[in-house]
Design a protein around this motif. Structure first.
Motif, mmCIF file in Angstrom:
data_model
loop_
_atom_site.group_PDB
_atom_site.id
_atom_site.type_symbol
_atom_site.label_atom_id
_atom_site.label_comp_id
_atom_site.label_asym_id
_atom_site.label_seq_id
_atom_site.Cartn_x
_atom_site.Cartn_y
_atom_site.Cartn_z
ATOM 1 N N VAL A 42 30.608 43.382 52.110
ATOM 2 C CA VAL A 42 31.468 42.454 52.586
ATOM 3 C C VAL A 42 32.878 42.529 51.853
ATOM 4 C CG1 VAL A 42 31.672 40.127 53.634
ATOM 5 C CG2 VAL A 42 29.616 41.324 54.085
ATOM 6 N N ALA A 43 32.499 42.472 50.595
ATOM 7 C CA ALA A 43 33.876 42.385 49.626
ATOM 8 C C ALA A 43 33.492 42.787 48.176
ATOM 9 C CB ALA A 43 34.155 40.850 49.538
ATOM 10 N N SER A 44 34.405 43.062 47.433
ATOM 11 C CA SER A 44 33.902 43.640 46.164
ATOM 12 C C SER A 44 33.079 42.554 45.379
ATOM 13 C CB SER A 44 35.265 44.140 45.575
ATOM 14 O OG SER A 44 36.006 42.914 45.263
ATOM 15 N N VAL A 45 32.387 42.982 44.555
ATOM 16 C CA VAL A 45 31.871 42.161 43.482
ATOM 17 C C VAL A 45 32.661 41.210 42.670
ATOM 18 C CG1 VAL A 45 30.339 42.085 41.439
ATOM 19 C CG2 VAL A 45 29.732 43.763 43.390
ATOM 20 N N ALA A 46 33.898 41.817 42.349
ATOM 21 C CA ALA A 46 34.745 41.179 41.571
ATOM 22 C C ALA A 46 35.274 40.020 42.669
ATOM 23 C CB ALA A 46 35.870 41.882 41.358
ATOM 24 N N THR A 47 35.746 40.407 43.995
ATOM 25 C CA THR A 47 36.116 39.247 44.622
ATOM 26 C C THR A 47 34.871 38.114 45.033
ATOM 27 O OG1 THR A 47 37.664 40.769 45.766
ATOM 28 C CG2 THR A 47 36.786 38.705 47.164
ATOM 29 N N VAL A 48 33.674 38.463 45.186
ATOM 30 C CA VAL A 48 32.647 37.708 45.624
ATOM 31 C C VAL A 48 32.364 36.550 44.225
ATOM 32 C CG1 VAL A 48 30.253 37.299 46.093
ATOM 33 C CG2 VAL A 48 31.754 39.069 47.413
ATOM 34 N N ALA A 49 32.504 37.365 42.922
ATOM 35 C CA ALA A 49 32.269 36.665 41.851
ATOM 36 C C ALA A 49 33.306 35.409 41.742
ATOM 37 C CB ALA A 49 32.265 37.536 40.604
ATOM 38 N N ALA A 50 34.523 35.976 41.971
ATOM 39 C CA ALA A 50 35.746 34.855 41.994
ATOM 40 C C ALA A 50 35.613 33.740 42.955
ATOM 41 C CB ALA A 50 36.947 35.572 41.980
ATOM 42 N N GLN A 195 44.693 37.918 38.646
ATOM 43 C CA GLN A 195 43.723 38.636 39.680
ATOM 44 C C GLN A 195 43.106 37.572 40.545
ATOM 45 O OE1 GLN A 195 40.541 39.913 36.817
ATOM 46 N NE2 GLN A 195 42.045 41.425 36.138
ATOM 47 N N LEU A 196 43.589 36.468 40.504
ATOM 48 C CA LEU A 196 43.358 35.144 41.550
ATOM 49 C C LEU A 196 44.396 35.370 42.696
ATOM 50 C CD1 LEU A 196 41.151 32.949 41.799
ATOM 51 C CD2 LEU A 196 43.006 31.410 40.885
ATOM 52 N N SER A 197 43.799 36.310 43.592
ATOM 53 C CA SER A 197 44.597 36.925 44.783
ATOM 54 C C SER A 197 44.574 35.585 45.767
ATOM 55 C CB SER A 197 44.338 37.959 45.331
ATOM 56 O OG SER A 197 42.895 37.993 45.821
ATOM 57 N N LEU A 198 45.448 35.863 46.757
ATOM 58 C CA LEU A 198 45.626 35.097 48.101
ATOM 59 C C LEU A 198 44.175 35.203 48.778
ATOM 60 C CD1 LEU A 198 49.254 34.925 49.058
ATOM 61 C CD2 LEU A 198 47.988 33.095 48.184
ATOM 62 N N ASP A 199 43.797 36.541 48.965
ATOM 63 C CA ASP A 199 42.680 36.579 49.469
ATOM 64 C C ASP A 199 41.307 35.835 49.101
ATOM 65 O OD1 ASP A 199 43.662 38.477 51.449
ATOM 66 O OD2 ASP A 199 42.986 40.305 50.433
ATOM 67 N N ILE A 200 41.377 35.850 47.786
ATOM 68 C CA ILE A 200 40.374 35.085 47.212
ATOM 69 C C ILE A 200 40.343 33.743 47.550
ATOM 70 C CG2 ILE A 200 39.236 34.280 44.871
ATOM 71 C CD1 ILE A 200 39.900 36.945 43.770
ATOM 72 N N LEU A 201 41.511 32.854 47.302
ATOM 73 C CA LEU A 201 41.724 31.639 47.715
ATOM 74 C C LEU A 201 41.274 31.298 49.357
ATOM 75 C CD1 LEU A 201 45.076 30.933 45.476
ATOM 76 C CD2 LEU A 201 42.646 30.216 45.062
ATOM 77 N N ALA A 202 41.953 32.469 49.997
ATOM 78 C CA ALA A 202 41.681 32.175 51.405
ATOM 79 C C ALA A 202 40.184 32.255 51.977
ATOM 80 C CB ALA A 202 42.281 33.144 52.174
ATOM 81 N N LEU A 203 39.436 33.017 51.121
ATOM 82 C CA LEU A 203 37.862 33.036 51.313
ATOM 83 C C LEU A 203 37.414 31.890 50.970
ATOM 84 C CD1 LEU A 203 36.652 36.703 50.359
ATOM 85 C CD2 LEU A 203 36.629 35.224 52.579
ATOM 86 N N VAL A 204 37.782 31.173 49.582
ATOM 87 C CA VAL A 204 37.214 29.902 49.573
ATOM 88 C C VAL A 204 37.608 28.791 50.396
ATOM 89 C CG1 VAL A 204 37.369 28.187 47.518
ATOM 90 C CG2 VAL A 204 37.373 30.486 46.863
ATOM 91 N N GLY A 205 38.743 28.863 50.911
ATOM 92 C CA GLY A 205 39.036 27.856 51.808
ATOM 93 C C GLY A 205 38.152 27.898 53.115
ATOM 94 N N TRP A 206 37.873 29.100 53.579
ATOM 95 C CA TRP A 206 37.053 29.457 54.884
ATOM 96 C C TRP A 206 35.675 29.048 54.336
ATOM 97 C CZ3 TRP A 206 38.093 30.315 59.783
ATOM 98 C CH2 TRP A 206 39.421 30.803 59.916
ATOM 99 N N SER A 207 35.330 29.276 53.217
ATOM 100 C CA SER A 207 33.842 29.031 52.992
ATOM 101 C C SER A 207 33.307 27.683 52.585
ATOM 102 C CB SER A 207 33.411 29.890 51.671
ATOM 103 O OG SER A 207 33.749 31.364 51.812
ATOM 104 N N LEU A 208 34.159 26.801 52.148
ATOM 105 C CA LEU A 208 33.851 25.585 51.738
ATOM 106 C C LEU A 208 33.459 24.750 52.917
ATOM 107 C CD1 LEU A 208 36.331 24.488 49.020
ATOM 108 C CD2 LEU A 208 34.031 24.779 48.753
ATOM 109 N N PRO A 209 34.128 24.919 54.395
ATOM 110 C CA PRO A 209 33.643 24.311 55.342
ATOM 111 C C PRO A 209 32.240 24.643 55.679
ATOM 112 C CG PRO A 209 36.017 24.676 55.686
ATOM 113 C CD PRO A 209 35.384 25.378 54.436
ATOM 114 N N ALA A 210 32.071 25.966 55.815
ATOM 115 C CA ALA A 210 30.676 26.578 56.169
ATOM 116 C C ALA A 210 29.700 26.147 55.331
ATOM 117 C CB ALA A 210 30.883 27.888 55.755
#
Length: 252
Positions: A42-50, A195-210
């Motif tokens: 779904v995403a790279s291991v580095a992205t998911v770890a972050a 390496q703290l990209s906008l994609d990572i921050l966006a995924l965190v923002g989406w994931s927290l409500p879930a």
């Protein structure tokens, strides 16, 4: 690849599942999210770890206020001595494996998940006395390395602490603090590296409500199973995930 545009809903489902299992069992969020998201690519291991590190950091920061007086500070200090340098080594190893040996990274991830799964059913033997500071530093080093490499720092420290003759509440609060330190250090390190990209921050923002929604569902409608049955269910799930990752890495 624009991660948020391509796969947000699948990642949210995985994060929600991890949050639900964390609520009804007390563990599993990091391993479930990393195992499924990494295994399904779904995403790279580095992205998911972050993402896991940021989610864990937020969770710990919310949980810590009012509990600092219930922390085992001597052992926590010894753990931090081992955690800080090993996190840096783990992040460096992740970037090397991501670029040079992605199949090895899958095998390592699968092995860590199998190790974590085994810990769910193995009851640690309590020691007569609290272990030496050096042992806490050693286990802190193991946890820091896994936290830096995969964002999953829990298994070694959880195993070591629950062997100690300490009150369970004191152990839980100490682990919350140490996981916050591990997640915070890892996040700070990758942020300094850019390496703290906008994609990572966006995924965190989406994931927290879930995760919050899944937590609410877990509290309101827990499964009609005993605690032991739930542990066995999560154990079986993690074993399948871990074995699949190892098989995929070996046949890559």
């Amino acid at each position: 690849m624009d991660i948020v545009a391509e796969v947000p809903w699948l990642f949210l489902l995985i994060a929600g599942l991890g949050g639900y299992l964390q609520t009804v069992t007390g563990f599993g969020l990091g391993m479930v999210v990393m195992g499924l998201a990494g295994g399904l690519e779904v995403a790279s291991v580095a992205t998911v770890a972050a993402v896991i590190s940021l989610m864990l950091l937020i969770n710990c920061v919310v949980a810590l206020p009012g509990r600092l007086q219930h922390i085992e500070w001597p052992s926590a200090g010894a753990v931090m001595v081992g955690v800080v340098p090993s996190i840096l080594a783990g992040v460096a190893m992740l970037h090397y494996l991501s670029d040079e040996a992605s199949s090895v990274l899958r095998v390592v991830l699968g092995g860590v998940i199998l190790y974590g799964a085994a810990g769910l059913l193995l009851k640690p033997t309590h020691q007569a006395h609290v272990a030496s500071p050096a042992s806490f530093t050693l286990f802190g080093g193991f946890s820091g390395f896994l936290g830096g490499l995969l964002g999953i720092a829990g298994p070694p420290l959880i195993y070591h602490y629950y062997r100690q003759p300490l009150p369970p509440a004191r152990i839980r609060n100490t682990l919350i603090l140490l996981f916050a330190v591990t997640a915070g250090m890892r996040t700070l390190f990758i942020a300094v590296q850019g390496q703290l990209s906008l994609d990572i921050l966006a995924l965190v923002g989406w994931s927290l409500p879930a995760v919050v929604a899944a937590t609410w569902v877990g509290r309101r409608w827990p499964p009609p199973l005993s605690a032991l049955a739930m542990r066995r269910l999560v154990f079986a799930m993690l074993m399948i995930i871990g074995a699949s990752l190892i098989a995929a890495g070996l046949t890559f």
